[in-house]
Design an enzyme around this catalytic site. Sequence first.
Site, short mmCIF file in Angstrom:
data_model
loop_
_atom_site.label_atom_id
_atom_site.label_comp_id
_atom_site.label_asym_id
_atom_site.label_seq_id
_atom_site.Cartn_x
_atom_site.Cartn_y
_atom_site.Cartn_z
N ASP A 117 0.87 -1.18 0.00
CA ASP A 117 0.00 0.00 0.00
C ASP A 117 0.91 1.23 0.00
O ASP A 117 1.10 1.89 1.03
CB ASP A 117 -0.90 -0.01 1.24
CG ASP A 117 -1.78 1.24 1.30
OD1 ASP A 117 -2.17 1.64 2.42
OD2 ASP A 117 -2.04 1.83 0.23
N SER A 118 1.51 1.51 -1.13
CA SER A 118 2.54 2.55 -1.19
C SER A 118 2.02 3.81 -1.87
O SER A 118 0.93 3.81 -2.46
CB SER A 118 3.73 2.03 -2.01
OG SER A 118 3.37 1.98 -3.38
N PRO A 123 9.84 8.42 -1.99
CA PRO A 123 10.18 7.18 -1.28
C PRO A 123 9.51 5.94 -1.86
O PRO A 123 9.99 4.83 -1.70
CB PRO A 123 9.72 7.46 0.15
CG PRO A 123 8.77 8.58 0.09
CD PRO A 123 9.17 9.39 -1.10
N1 SAM Z 1 -3.77 4.38 -0.64
C1 SAM Z 1 -2.69 5.27 -1.03
C2 SAM Z 1 -2.45 5.20 -2.50
O1 SAM Z 1 -3.07 4.35 -3.14
O2 SAM Z 1 -1.66 6.01 -3.01
C3 SAM Z 1 -1.45 4.95 -0.23
C4 SAM Z 1 -1.63 5.39 1.17
S1 SAM Z 1 -0.41 5.02 2.34
C5 SAM Z 1 -0.52 6.46 3.29
C6 SAM Z 1 1.12 5.17 1.46
C7 SAM Z 1 2.26 4.91 2.45
O3 SAM Z 1 3.42 4.41 1.78
C8 SAM Z 1 2.73 6.16 3.21
O4 SAM Z 1 2.49 5.98 4.59
C9 SAM Z 1 4.23 6.25 2.90
O5 SAM Z 1 4.99 6.75 3.97
C10 SAM Z 1 4.53 4.80 2.59
N2 SAM Z 1 5.78 4.57 1.83
C11 SAM Z 1 6.21 5.24 0.74
N3 SAM Z 1 7.39 4.74 0.34
C12 SAM Z 1 7.71 3.71 1.19
C13 SAM Z 1 8.80 2.80 1.29
N4 SAM Z 1 9.81 2.84 0.41
N5 SAM Z 1 8.79 1.88 2.28
C14 SAM Z 1 7.76 1.84 3.18
N6 SAM Z 1 6.70 2.68 3.16
C15 SAM Z 1 6.68 3.61 2.16
#
Ligand code: SAM
Length: 279
Positions: free
Chosen positions: A154-155, A161
């Site tokens: 779920d990124s 990042p």
């Molecule tokens: N539902 C949303 C979408 O479809 O775009 C995603 C929501 S969720 C908040 C996305 C999460 O991914 C964030 O909390 C962000 O910090 C996390 N994230 C981004 N890159 C990451 C990485 N390399 N490793 C772990 N978490 C990551």
Amino acid sequence: MRFQETLYSEWGQNFEQDQILFEAETGHQHLIIFDNPRLGRVMALDGVIQTTEADEFVYHEMMVHVPMNTHLNAKHILIIGGGDGGILREVLKHKSVESVTQVEIDRAVIDMCIEYFPNHSKGAFDDPRLNLVISDGAAFIANNEKSFDVIITDSTDPIGPGEVLFESGFYQGCADALAEYGILVTQNGVPFMQGNEVTSTYRRWRPFFRTRSFYLTPVPTYVGGAMAMGFASKSEITQPSRTQLERRAKEICEIRYYSPEVHLGAFGLPTFVQNLMVD
Ligand code: SAM
């Protein structure tokens, strides 16, 4: 005041901002949370809408219950990202779940979502089955030695990042981490606007997965049409029958979007999306 999403330069959505509740550079990304009269609380990361109180159920239910109800008996789950807690909340509804490892790069997202989106996690971060790891998901998977039945990425989008979570090395690590009939599901963009993400994922998956498919879910605040959710396995996975899914769906409390019909129908792909699935 208004919030203008900046995901696409040519086209986008904007939101009335009743009140900005939190805004900061977290060290990983720009995080803003605000109130909107129609959608409730809204969160954006680096100018891209991540979740709203009004429509989060659509995305979180479909990202979780499709792989969980396809798998016969998923016990050990890995969530990459998912800092708002919605995926975790839905995963923990499944009685088969014995352990959930969640790897989120940004602690600030978790802390702010617990405070401002309490109904997303609903206490899920306190569940004894959870092992919460604050780390880059790609770094975690590269050093992982555990086996998982379902992995849900779920990124954010492949900018900032999130970019490493769309690369071959991460997918190889997921394949290594999956049990024989394990399932990987990924947030894979809106094909009408981000069709290249379907094609690149499909191609990058080829060396590692026998099952490479996608299913679609229309999430209102992910602009541009239905979102693609990647669905992969090292094994040949066939979808359960509607009767089997009806039995499994009955065991999950409080679902508002997911249904057996929607589950099966989501894999019916429009021609333009099928045409994106080329090696
Ligand atoms: N539902 C949303 C979408 O479809 O775009 C995603 C929501 S969720 C908040 C996305 C999460 O991914 C964030 O909390 C962000 O910090 C996390 N994230 C981004 N890159 C990451 C990485 N390399 N490793 C772990 N978490 C990551």
